[in-house]
Structures are given as C-alpha cells and as structure tokens.
Design an enzyme around this catalytic site. Structure first.
Site, PDB file in Angstrom:
ATOM      1  N   ASP A 376       0.591  -0.965  -0.271  1.00 39.47           N
ATOM      2  CA  ASP A 376      -0.382   0.143  -0.147  1.00 39.47           C
ATOM      3  C   ASP A 376       0.673   1.145   0.020  1.00 39.47           C
ATOM      4  O   ASP A 376       2.004   0.912   0.782  1.00 39.47           O
ATOM      5  CB  ASP A 376      -1.252  -0.302   1.308  1.00 39.47           C
ATOM      6  CG  ASP A 376      -1.551   0.624   1.723  1.00 39.47           C
ATOM      7  OD1 ASP A 376      -2.758   0.965   0.049  1.00 39.47           O
ATOM      8  OD2 ASP A 376      -1.598   2.223   1.730  1.00 39.47           O
ATOM      9  N   ASN A 384      -2.077  12.781  -3.559  1.00 35.63           N
ATOM     10  CA  ASN A 384      -3.657  14.012  -4.193  1.00 35.63           C
ATOM     11  C   ASN A 384      -4.363  14.818  -3.795  1.00 35.63           C
ATOM     12  O   ASN A 384      -4.638  16.035  -4.974  1.00 35.63           O
ATOM     13  CB  ASN A 384      -4.726  12.562  -4.105  1.00 35.63           C
ATOM     14  CG  ASN A 384      -4.649  11.189  -5.017  1.00 35.63           C
ATOM     15  OD1 ASN A 384      -3.723  11.900  -5.880  1.00 35.63           O
ATOM     16  ND2 ASN A 384      -5.597   9.982  -4.742  1.00 35.63           N
ATOM     17  N   ASP A 393      -2.103   9.160 -10.146  1.00 36.66           N
ATOM     18  CA  ASP A 393      -1.906   8.401 -10.912  1.00 36.66           C
ATOM     19  C   ASP A 393      -1.107   7.602 -12.110  1.00 36.66           C
ATOM     20  O   ASP A 393       0.127   6.818 -11.541  1.00 36.66           O
ATOM     21  CB  ASP A 393      -3.000   8.334 -12.604  1.00 36.66           C
ATOM     22  CG  ASP A 393      -4.476   8.644 -12.151  1.00 36.66           C
ATOM     23  OD1 ASP A 393      -4.974   8.613 -10.785  1.00 36.66           O
ATOM     24  OD2 ASP A 393      -5.111   8.988 -12.490  1.00 36.66           O
ATOM     25  N   GLU A 419      -4.925   2.171  -4.595  1.00 41.38           N
ATOM     26  CA  GLU A 419      -3.200   2.461  -4.213  1.00 41.38           C
ATOM     27  C   GLU A 419      -3.184   0.848  -3.519  1.00 41.38           C
ATOM     28  O   GLU A 419      -1.695   0.835  -3.276  1.00 41.38           O
ATOM     29  CB  GLU A 419      -2.647   3.923  -3.945  1.00 41.38           C
ATOM     30  CG  GLU A 419      -3.330   3.503  -2.010  1.00 41.38           C
ATOM     31  CD  GLU A 419      -4.422   3.719  -1.270  1.00 41.38           C
ATOM     32  OE1 GLU A 419      -4.975   4.589   0.021  1.00 41.38           O
ATOM     33  OE2 GLU A 419      -5.645   3.992  -2.329  1.00 41.38           O
TER      34      GLU A 419
END
Length: 515
Positions: A376, A384, A393, A419
């Site tokens: 992770d 973000n 992304d 993610e």
C-alpha cells in the site's frame, strides 16, 4: 542480304516403304543375276547376235561358192559391210591358206586366233563345197570392249534396274497406299466400340506397343485439332503438351516397359486464345493372354473446375484464417481489457483472485510453499490532495512498473484496490517472501519518487505485509487477510516497512520444537 534457309521435306511413310521394298527387290535381282546369270550382259547378247550372223553368212557364202559366182560373193560382202555396223571385214580363205575373196582392210583388221578357234572379235566359219571342206569364212567384228565405258548404260541389267526403280516405285507406292487404307487401325475397331468411347467425358486414347495412336475418342480429338486429318498411326509423343517425361520417356512408354500403371500426372492442356485447362494423365498397360504388352490405355481427366473450386476454397480458408486471427486478436484485446487494470496494466482484482486461487490450490495439492505480499502506498491521499489526482495516477503507474520490473515471470501481480497491490509468489515461505518484499520496498523508495520528475521533490514509500501459506490456510481470502493485517501493522509502526504475519512468525518459532 540474309541467307535463305533451305529445308528438305522428309518423304512420307508410304514413300519410304515403297523405296525400301523396291530397293530390296532390285538387290535380290542383282544377287540372283550374280550367282545364276539371269540377265545376259550386253557382251553376251552381242556374242549371240554375232554367232547367228556368222552362221547366216556362212550358209550364204557356201551357196554362192557351189554356184561358182565369185562376183556374187563380193557383192554380198559389200552389202553386208554397208548394212551392219558391227562387221568390220569379211574374207574367204581356202584350206591351202590362199584368200579367194576379201573386203578392203581385211588383211589389216584380221587377227588369226592362235589356237584356231573363234574369238569375240574374229570369227571363223568352216565352209563345205560339194560335201568336202573348202576353207573358212573369216569375219572381223568391231571390238566389243572398245565402247564399253561410254555405253555402260546400255547394259541389260542396268536397264532392268532402271525399269524397276521407276515403274516399280510408282506401282508399289500406289499398292501400299491402297493397302494401308484397308489396314487403317480405326477400321479394326468395331463402330459400336468407337461410339461407346465417344460417350466418355474424359479423353481416352489407345496406343500400340510402339506408342502409335490406334484409337481416340471424340473428347481427345477436340483437344488435338492439329491431328484431326491424320490422327491414327501417328506417334502420340507428337502432341508436345501430352508428354510429361518420366525418367526421360513418355509416361505410356514407361507404363508399358514396367508393366505398372502411371497415374496422377498433371498437365496443362492448351485451349483457345492462350487459355489452359488442367488435366490429370493416367496410363495403364494393355497385355494379351500371355502377359505380353500390346499397347496402353491413356486417359485425361479434366480437373479445371475442381482446381478452380479448390482455389476458391483455399482463398476462402485463407480469408477464414485471417478472420480467425483477427477474432483471436480481438478476443485477446477483450481479455486484456477484461483481466487487466486500465491504469497500470496489472491484473485487475477479479482476474488476480481467479489465478491466485488456482495457484493456492495447486500449492496445497502438491505440498509446495506459497506467499502473499500486500503493498500500500504511504500517504497517498495527501499526494492526491497536494498534487492532484492526475499526479496520483502517475504515482500508481510508476509503482506498478517498478514492481513488474522486479518480479519473476511466475510471480503474480494484481492491483487489489486504489493504491493497493497484491503479489502471490510460489515456492517460497513467509520468511523468504519477506526478503523479497524488503527488496521491493527499497526499489520503490529509491526509484518512484525521483522518477516522477516534479519541480518539488516527492518521497513515495510503501508499507508491506507478508503472509506465507500455513496448514490452517484453506482459502485465498484467509491468506490475503493475513498479509493485509501485517500491512496495517507496518502502517501502525510508522510506514515504509515490511511486516511478516504473526501466524508465520509463530509457525517459524514452532518449527524447531516440531523437529
């Protein structure tokens, strides 16, 4: 000026046969004459004539002598010289050797034979008077060998040969040509047989043992218009397109020599306006009751339409193959879309779970090790919020690419969540998987952040949980849950670290006790 080429037309079979027969007859006549003297020579004929002439002169001279008319004898001699070009001189000689009557030049021309006998050029005829020997009639003839060289063509044998060579050739030629008309091989075949052959769709030909055409049906005659007028008796190899060589010889000759059929030879049959038709040639030898080869049966099967249909079928199969390949490519694309994550190219969660389940079942069945690694991205929400979802992304793609570069071909990688990534590694236990996970964590820390090339430095790290297959694990969910629990343990302990599942730690500690 271009040189004119001259070609000599070869005589036909009938003419050659006529010349051969006449030459044979002439040779036979000459051989018989050589051994048996059937034809008298010119010299022999002249000898016979001279003998008869001498006898007649002797009788006439004897008659005149008995009459005592010397003037009549001289007049008869003179007339004989005028009438006969063959007589050179004449004389009457008494037994005492005195010449009673003679023609001019007789003394110069007469050569008395040494043995007293007559020769070819000098003849002596004994004469009687009152029943008593009186003397001889001497006749000198023109020398027989004096004009032989220039008059050889007047020999009877030459005249006979010339007669046979001219009139004989014409008569034999006419006779043989007429005989061959009656011996036409087509006439030997019954009409109903030829009609039956003409009903065949395939071209059918029969040749004799020499390869000469004996019978051909209508289908073959249509293929060979060049032989339409003189079809029978022709060598079949004169049809140039009909002679595919087998060991250097026409196929029907090979079939007759070996006694075995020859079949399946492909031919191009010339058609109208330069077109061609495709045919298959087959040859079967014809034997008599004793097994001797008498001829060969040849068939031509037109496969043009079949070949055209095969070509169309081949083209259809090629089109079908192209369509199949295109469908397979589309299916592969669809499968790619159905099994791959659109952002990272990794297996999506559904495809990953299906394949990982199969790997787990196989490992349990074969008693092999298996490990699961959950990864992770640390503080992804803040990335973000700070740089935007597009940058997020990019981070996810970079993490996926780094993981794929550092995994083996038999290790399964899937995007498990936003993610979050999951890896299944065969043939290793939890502790070995932890070593691999630590290597992956380091590679991500070193490569992902610097590889993003932003104006502001970004540190990208991951937290990893590792779980190995133990005897209590029955389902994939259990294995993933164990790795996921270890992952959250890494997050609680400060992130950017690898944690081995507690169950694997306990199993490792218990292993020496079990041993």
């Amino acid at each position: 000026m271009a040189a004119r080429s001259w070609s000599i037309r070869r005589p036909g079979p009938v003419a050659r046969l006529s010349f051969g027969l006449v030459a044979l007859i002439v040779s036979l006549v000459m051989a018989l004459d050589l051994f048996f003297g059937l034809v008298p020579t010119r010299l022999e004929s002249q000898r016979a004539v001279r003998s008869a002439l001498a006898g007649a002169l002797g009788v006439q001279a004897a008659t005149l002598l008995e009459q005592g008319d010397r003037a009549a004898v001289e007049s008869a001699f003179a007339k004989m010289l005028d009438r006969s070009r063959d007589v050179a001189s004449l004389a009457l000689r008494r037994d005492d050797g005195q010449v009673a009557v003679q023609t001019p030049k007789h003394a110069a021309l007469w050569e008395a034979p040494p043995d007293g006998k007559s020769t070819n050029n000098h003849v002596r005829v004994p004469l009687l008077a009152d029943g008593q020997p009186w003397g001889d009639l001497e006749i000198s003839f023109v020398r027989l060998d004096s004009d032989w060289i220039t008059n050889w063509w007047r020999e009877p044998l030459f005249m006979l040969v010339l007669l046979l060579g001219t009139i004989g050739v014409m008569l034999v030629f006419l006779y043989i040509r007429r005989a061959l008309e009656f011996l036409d091989p087509a006439a030997a075949v019954p009409e109903h047989v030829r009609q039956a052959f003409d009903t065949f769709v395939d071209a059918v030909v029969i040749v004799d043992a020499k390869g000469r055409l004996v019978l051909a049906n209508e289908a073959f005659r249509r293929l060979t218009p060049e032989l339409a007028d003189h079809l029978y008796g022709k060598p079949l190899d004169a049809v140039h397109w009909l002679t595919p060589a087998t060991n250097g010889q026409p196929s029907w000759i090979v079939a007759m020599m070996t006694g075995r059929p020859v079949s399946g030879l492909a031919l191009n049959v010339p058609g109208s306006e330069g077109s061609h038709r495709r045919a298959l040639l087959s040859c079967s030898p014809i034997n008599n009751h004793s097994g001797a080869t008498r001829g060969c049966l040849i068939t031509l099967h037109d496969v043009t339409e079949l070949q055209h249909a095969n070509e169309q079928l081949h083209e259809a199969l090629l089109a079908l193959e192209a369509s199949r390949a295109e469908i397979e490519e589309k299916n592969a694309e669809l499968e790619e879309l159905a099994t791959r994550d659109g952002l990272t190219g990794c297996l999506n969660r559904r495809a990953f779970v299906e394949q990982a389940t199969q790997m787990l079942q196989q490992a349990r069945d074969e008693g092999r090790a298996l490990a699961c690694v959950m990864i992770d991205i640390d503080h992804f929400k803040s990335i973000n919020d700070r740089f935007g979802h597009s940058f997020g992304d990019r981070v996810i793609r970079s993490v996926a690419n780094t993981l794929m570069r550092n995994l083996r071909g038999d290790e399964l990688l899937g995007r498990y969540g936003g993610e979050e990534f999951c890896i299944v590694i065969p043939d290793i236990d939890g502790r070995q998987a932890r070593v691999i996970a630590e290597r992956l964590r380091h590679a991500l820390e070193v490569n992902v952040g610097p590889g993003l090339r932003t104006t502001e430095p970004v540190a990208v790290t991951v937290s990893i949980g590792v779980a190995g297959l133990i005897s209590e694990t029955r389902q994939l969910d259990s294995l993933i849950d164990s790795a996921d629990a270890a992952l959250y343990e890494s997050k609680r302990n400060g992130r950017n670290r690898v944690t081995l599942a507690a169950a694997n730690i306990g199993a490792a500690r218990a292993a020496p006790m079990q041993a």
